[in-house]
Design a protein around this motif. Sequence first.
Motif, short mmCIF file in Angstrom:
data_model
loop_
_atom_site.label_atom_id
_atom_site.label_comp_id
_atom_site.label_asym_id
_atom_site.label_seq_id
_atom_site.Cartn_x
_atom_site.Cartn_y
_atom_site.Cartn_z
N SER B 135 0.81 -1.23 0.00
CA SER B 135 0.00 0.00 0.00
C SER B 135 0.84 1.28 0.00
N GLY B 136 2.16 1.16 0.01
CA GLY B 136 3.04 2.33 0.09
C GLY B 136 3.37 2.94 -1.26
N PRO B 137 4.44 3.76 -1.28
CA PRO B 137 4.82 4.50 -2.50
C PRO B 137 5.11 3.62 -3.71
N VAL B 141 -0.38 3.66 -3.08
CA VAL B 141 -0.28 5.12 -3.10
C VAL B 141 0.49 5.60 -4.33
N GLY B 142 1.56 4.88 -4.66
CA GLY B 142 2.31 5.22 -5.88
C GLY B 142 1.44 5.05 -7.11
N GLY B 143 0.63 4.01 -7.14
CA GLY B 143 -0.27 3.77 -8.28
C GLY B 143 -1.31 4.87 -8.42
N ASN B 158 1.59 -1.35 -21.65
CA ASN B 158 2.51 -1.79 -20.59
C ASN B 158 2.49 -0.85 -19.39
N GLU B 159 2.41 0.43 -19.67
CA GLU B 159 2.39 1.41 -18.57
C GLU B 159 1.07 1.33 -17.81
N ILE B 160 -0.04 1.09 -18.54
CA ILE B 160 -1.34 0.91 -17.88
C ILE B 160 -1.30 -0.34 -16.98
N LYS B 167 -1.63 0.10 -8.33
CA LYS B 167 -2.80 0.72 -7.70
C LYS B 167 -3.75 -0.30 -7.08
N THR B 168 -4.04 -1.38 -7.82
CA THR B 168 -4.98 -2.37 -7.27
C THR B 168 -4.34 -3.75 -7.12
N GLY B 169 -3.31 -4.04 -7.92
CA GLY B 169 -2.71 -5.37 -7.89
C GLY B 169 -2.02 -5.69 -6.57
#
Lengths: 281, 281
Positions: B135-137, B141-143, B158-160, B167-169
């Motif tokens: 859940s960190g950077p 949170v980074g996502g 690839n970027e998506i 973010k969710t993975g």
Amino acid sequence: MTRALDTLLPIDEGPEGRLMDAVRYAALSGGKRVRPYLTLHTAALFNVDAKCALRVAAAVEMVHCYSLVHDDLPAMDDDDLRRGLPTCHIQYDEATAILAGDALLTRAFEVLSEDGTHQDANVRIELVKELAKASGPLGMVGGQMLDLVAHHHNLDVNEIARLQRMKTGGLINFACVSGAILGKASESALHKLHSYAHDLGLAFQIVDDLLDATADASAVGKRTGKDEEQGKATFVSLMGIENAQAQAGLLRDQAIEQLDVFGEAADPLRDMAHFVVNRVS
Amino acid sequence: MTRALDTLLPIDEGPEGRLMDAVRYAALSGGKRVRPYLTLHTAALFNVDAKCALRVAAAVEMVHCYSLVHDDLPAMDDDDLRRGLPTCHIQYDEATAILAGDALLTRAFEVLSEDGTHQDANVRIELVKELAKASGPLGMVGGQMLDLVAHHHNLDVNEIARLQRMKTGGLINFACVSGAILGKASESALHKLHSYAHDLGLAFQIVDDLLDATADASAVGKRTGKDEEQGKATFVSLMGIENAQAQAGLLRDQAIEQLDVFGEAADPLRDMAHFVVNRVS
């Protein structure tokens, strides 16, 4: 201290690097570093490895900085000046500031959980548990909520003291006892540091209220006169300036008395009690 | 699951009780409960005590709910509907929603650190470390930061995919491996669940993008058509609807293949892979 934070909060070169830029802006832009000082010097009483103490001190400061970033947001205290610099959401933007606060809080728990913090998993989990308690709904976050609802209530001195214990006292207490947890200190030593932290935290808040009432923004590095402007009950509005000053001095002496058992090794903690009460910013 | 959250997030009768009201509103108002389901059913593969698994499942859901509360804020995605109800900052106010998110994140770490989660401190600290990483950077949170900056960049597939993994993975992965950590599973079992989580998480996000593009708000319980309106690159905008559907099906089959070694005990995890791809909300 700043070097430890610099290492534990590395620059991120990716497209999302703005997050770590804001995190570093919030954590590396000075500040009095009261909480990490307390962790380092209580740890020193128990001969804790300096590298371990430095990691815990950095985690405490991350949580403190996260709370400042979120408290300064427009929806909260709406401050644009902090430590003489633009607040995080002014320097970046609101969304980035919200995420930077979230990232600092999360990273603090990660740092505590990592092997380098202490070889004994029991010590690390104790630190996580105590930090969560100090900053959760019954601690810092609850205190901040109480502060927000206090605008609509007339709190008395006891309620103001409870607010302070939650909002700022919990983390100051964690800063002091984390050194003892790292050092596997005795129950009685832990108890002394609890009492020291309690009196120091209360003195700290009273002086904060005094500075808000009497100092000017350029000296303090943040906006002053806010409490009166907002009609907010504080130690100063309830006790008057002279009584508040006397009370802060009394708490300083009481805090220092708790340290007798540690001898000269506790001099840096005695110095801090003097600093907290004599400071002008 | 809701009962476990109800117990772990108690009502607060104090003047600051509004905070826990908002926390409970955010955590107890339904939702698909995908992540706690994954924790409970991966833990069951290793005969983990159900009470322990339930606490970890609740902690995972708290972190998920915190991320929704903060993501919905005006400064972020500015959503007013979630699970068919007003979002937290609409029901309460922005300041309360920011603090409620902070409280949920902090409480999640506290729940993991408490003795009831597992008798072995090594297991508890491993859970804290993995949740902080997820859940960190470099995780959630980074996502979310990447998602915000993505509005100004043209991300490729690839970027998506990287954005989604962060973010969710990360949290879906934690939900799956936390059961294995609780059960002190073998490296190879852990690896299988990592792979299952990876494919499931990607399928989940592709279907989310499909629903945003094709369903209406009343079915999904939140605003739809946002991605196209904002000109945001998604799996659907980059691959087209048919290819995205085919890809989600492929990932579902791949995820299910990873479960072969667990036999029938993994049927609930197979069901989840079908649910994730077939869901209409």
